[in-house]
Design a protein around this motif. Sequence first.
Motif, mmCIF file in Angstrom:
data_model
loop_
_atom_site.group_PDB
_atom_site.id
_atom_site.type_symbol
_atom_site.label_atom_id
_atom_site.label_comp_id
_atom_site.label_asym_id
_atom_site.label_seq_id
_atom_site.Cartn_x
_atom_site.Cartn_y
_atom_site.Cartn_z
ATOM 1 N N THR A 3 0.823 -1.198 0.000
ATOM 2 C CA THR A 3 0.000 0.000 0.000
ATOM 3 C C THR A 3 0.861 1.253 0.000
ATOM 4 O O THR A 3 0.512 2.268 -0.588
ATOM 5 N N GLN A 4 1.992 1.123 0.666
ATOM 6 C CA GLN A 4 2.840 2.305 0.795
ATOM 7 C C GLN A 4 3.790 2.507 -0.379
ATOM 8 O O GLN A 4 4.517 3.487 -0.447
ATOM 9 N N PHE A 5 3.823 1.523 -1.265
ATOM 10 C CA PHE A 5 4.786 1.623 -2.360
ATOM 11 C C PHE A 5 4.455 2.802 -3.275
ATOM 12 O O PHE A 5 3.322 3.033 -3.642
ATOM 13 N N GLU A 6 5.493 3.517 -3.611
ATOM 14 C CA GLU A 6 5.313 4.597 -4.574
ATOM 15 C C GLU A 6 6.225 4.313 -5.739
ATOM 16 O O GLU A 6 7.401 4.039 -5.573
ATOM 17 N N GLY A 7 5.689 4.424 -6.899
ATOM 18 C CA GLY A 7 6.510 4.121 -8.058
ATOM 19 C C GLY A 7 5.670 3.458 -9.122
ATOM 20 O O GLY A 7 4.511 3.114 -8.896
ATOM 21 N N ASP A 8 6.264 3.243 -10.279
ATOM 22 C CA ASP A 8 5.485 2.688 -11.382
ATOM 23 C C ASP A 8 5.300 1.185 -11.215
ATOM 24 O O ASP A 8 5.961 0.546 -10.403
ATOM 25 N N SER A 9 4.421 0.624 -12.005
ATOM 26 C CA SER A 9 4.054 -0.773 -11.878
ATOM 27 C C SER A 9 5.210 -1.701 -12.185
ATOM 28 O O SER A 9 5.347 -2.764 -11.573
ATOM 29 N N PHE A 10 6.012 -1.311 -13.113
ATOM 30 C CA PHE A 10 7.145 -2.166 -13.442
ATOM 31 C C PHE A 10 8.041 -2.313 -12.212
ATOM 32 O O PHE A 10 8.415 -3.413 -11.817
#
Lengths: 224, 224, 224, 224
Positions: free
Chosen positions: A84-91
Amino acid sequence: MSPTTTTVKRERRKEARPGELLDAALSIFVAKGFAATRVEEVAARAGVSKGTLFLYFPSKEELFKAVVRENIAGRFPEWNDELTQFEGDSFSLLAYVMHAWWQRIGMTEASGITKLVMSEAGQFPEIAGFYQQEVIEPSHALLKRILQRGIDRGELRPLNMEYAVYSLIAPMIFLLTWKHAMAPCCPPSQTIDPLGFIDTQVDLLFNGMRAQPAADAPSSPSST
Amino acid sequence: MSPTTTTVKRERRKEARPGELLDAALSIFVAKGFAATRVEEVAARAGVSKGTLFLYFPSKEELFKAVVRENIAGRFPEWNDELTQFEGDSFSLLAYVMHAWWQRIGMTEASGITKLVMSEAGQFPEIAGFYQQEVIEPSHALLKRILQRGIDRGELRPLNMEYAVYSLIAPMIFLLTWKHAMAPCCPPSQTIDPLGFIDTQVDLLFNGMRAQPAADAPSSPSST
Amino acid sequence: MSPTTTTVKRERRKEARPGELLDAALSIFVAKGFAATRVEEVAARAGVSKGTLFLYFPSKEELFKAVVRENIAGRFPEWNDELTQFEGDSFSLLAYVMHAWWQRIGMTEASGITKLVMSEAGQFPEIAGFYQQEVIEPSHALLKRILQRGIDRGELRPLNMEYAVYSLIAPMIFLLTWKHAMAPCCPPSQTIDPLGFIDTQVDLLFNGMRAQPAADAPSSPSST
Amino acid sequence: MSPTTTTVKRERRKEARPGELLDAALSIFVAKGFAATRVEEVAARAGVSKGTLFLYFPSKEELFKAVVRENIAGRFPEWNDELTQFEGDSFSLLAYVMHAWWQRIGMTEASGITKLVMSEAGQFPEIAGFYQQEVIEPSHALLKRILQRGIDRGELRPLNMEYAVYSLIAPMIFLLTWKHAMAPCCPPSQTIDPLGFIDTQVDLLFNGMRAQPAADAPSSPSST
DNA sequence: CATGAATGAGCCTTCATTCAT
DNA sequence: GATGAATGAAGGCTCATTCAT
């Protein structure tokens, strides 16, 4: 009736026992499989008698379930949070998730659990069912959230969710299977470098999943 | 025509015994796994006594090896021939090979053999080694020839051969694992359609493997 | 794997085994009770290995049931026949039946079976149920036939059938209980002579059961 | 009044422990039998730990003996007194005694003790011997006094005292046996009404035992 | 005194393999 | 060659008893 010939050293370590038994059980289950594991051996490795094991776990099966909970099933909340906390693109997220899985499960003893379940599910349907509920379903849910996030962000094209999830899982299952089944018999030339393999897979998969920048670019023959 | 043609099936001709045992063994090994298979059940299904089985196969393990030879290892020459004669592009070939595998192995009882070996290799290293030599290596060789053909024809970009092979194998192993291990416990919503899954995989993989006609995305033939 | 160090004498006596095992089982069940009997001891007394016992009887419980059938339950048809052919008055018949029971069951090892069931029924409800069906009910039916015959012949007065049956059974059960439980600890002065006791009981019971020639106490013919 | 009167039940006074254990043991022994009773359950019901039980009773067997001593031995003096004071004919006295036995022993938990001793005497001869001395012999003495009184009063004919006593005891033993062993498995149609059964027995027995009003009335065929 | 964690012998049942017939 | 009766080691689980705390 039962003359105790040998004087035994009895340590009372109620708090520590379950953990020690769980650790011992993990190792031996992973090394031998469920059916071939003898509870006595687990107890011995934990430094206790057979009877003591049954003081903490009512049966071999329950012992196994406890191992699964301890090492895998109990950790989904934490992983969900992380996600949930991840920030960044899907790759990046996919790469991160798969690397993290390798670090935390794949390369550890815990990986043997999944392998074991896949191997012995047929003989122990209750274990299979348990694993399905406590591990498989949460995993799928977690992966679907990732994919959905990618779609929502416009980074992934709309996908058949089920296939996509299995596409992500398949290389992991393969890696486990290979590691625990064939690797010990493999000539070095055929050894798989797991991280390399994972990267390759992420690459291949992401390539196939990502939203196409240009509408007229048929990047896959079948997609036309 | 002549009465001699129907001398067949006197009581149950001796020469046929091993074959009948092998058939019985295949079914039961696949259904129950190696350790859980009882030789008596195999003998019973073949219509002979337990003692007779040991007359033809010196041990349960040798019986199993014979089953593997009969059902998988012996068929590579034929498959190699088929391959050599294939005309068409690499994408078609890959799709063809993977479909063929599903038809001939994946969806048949033989698939259980591979699953079984993956499951029990740890407990029976000799079986694992045997399988490695007689099945894994020929499979890899075959797949490498396919990939090499694609590279030679300019249809595939230069690849890390090992990774690529494993990328092809992984979904198959996964499919087997799932089919034999989890499918029986799966809610219908999670059932995998094997052919659909295979197509998806071929698609994804080919996408990642094929030689790029132009440096970037638009791969339309017209631009060549 | 399992090197047989000691050369064992293997006799093949398929026909004889079940009987030998049943005999051994009877003795040991009677001597020790159901729970305290170890199958290995039964096998040893029959001169076979533990495994052999399980070749003929699938479990300790089934072994016990077979013992019951062999020694008691299977003999009701014969007893019923005997009964049907009996000619004579009800008093003689009752006396005959109770003596016969003593000769064929009460004084033999078989008596221990009934004692055993009474003792352990609480712990092994399935055994109790089995015994109820295969022994108790036929016994009751047989005794009721006798009583009914007496009533029909005008030798017994109309009776509460259930109470009457239990009145007949009670002294037998008592005799068994006493013999197997207390007799070994009894001072000789209190030893019961079973046949004498049985005669006394038959006497007392018949007295209470028979049809009264005259309505009240003084049953002397002269007073009529 | 004074505060010292209520010092009771501080935590659970030590002197009371054995009694509490004995009460608990009675219940559980009666419910499950000797072998099937787990000392841990007894301890738990008494509210102490397993170790504490072994502090007061050196073994399960000694615990059981203590239970027998506690619950049956001490009540004979009281019953003897009651007897001595009885006024009325022998029939009434017999009926009274047997009803009283049912009320005070037969229908209470204590009946289980007798049943249990009968059941497990074979495995524990020491218990059997103890019971013989402390319970059986006093009972017999008491019954003989009753019978002698009847003879002295001219209400009962001269009897073989031993047989007569056993005739009185037999239905009681039977009732206990049936109640604890077969009743739980009995179809309702075969349920015994204890009081009815006792009345029937008293009737039958008294009929056979009483002095004949007329000398020439052969009320029992065998008595001629 | 009390506790309760620890022990380990004991028991039923299974099954690959052997071998007398 | 066949047969199938016989073997015996192995393993999960229970529970009376012990003893360190």
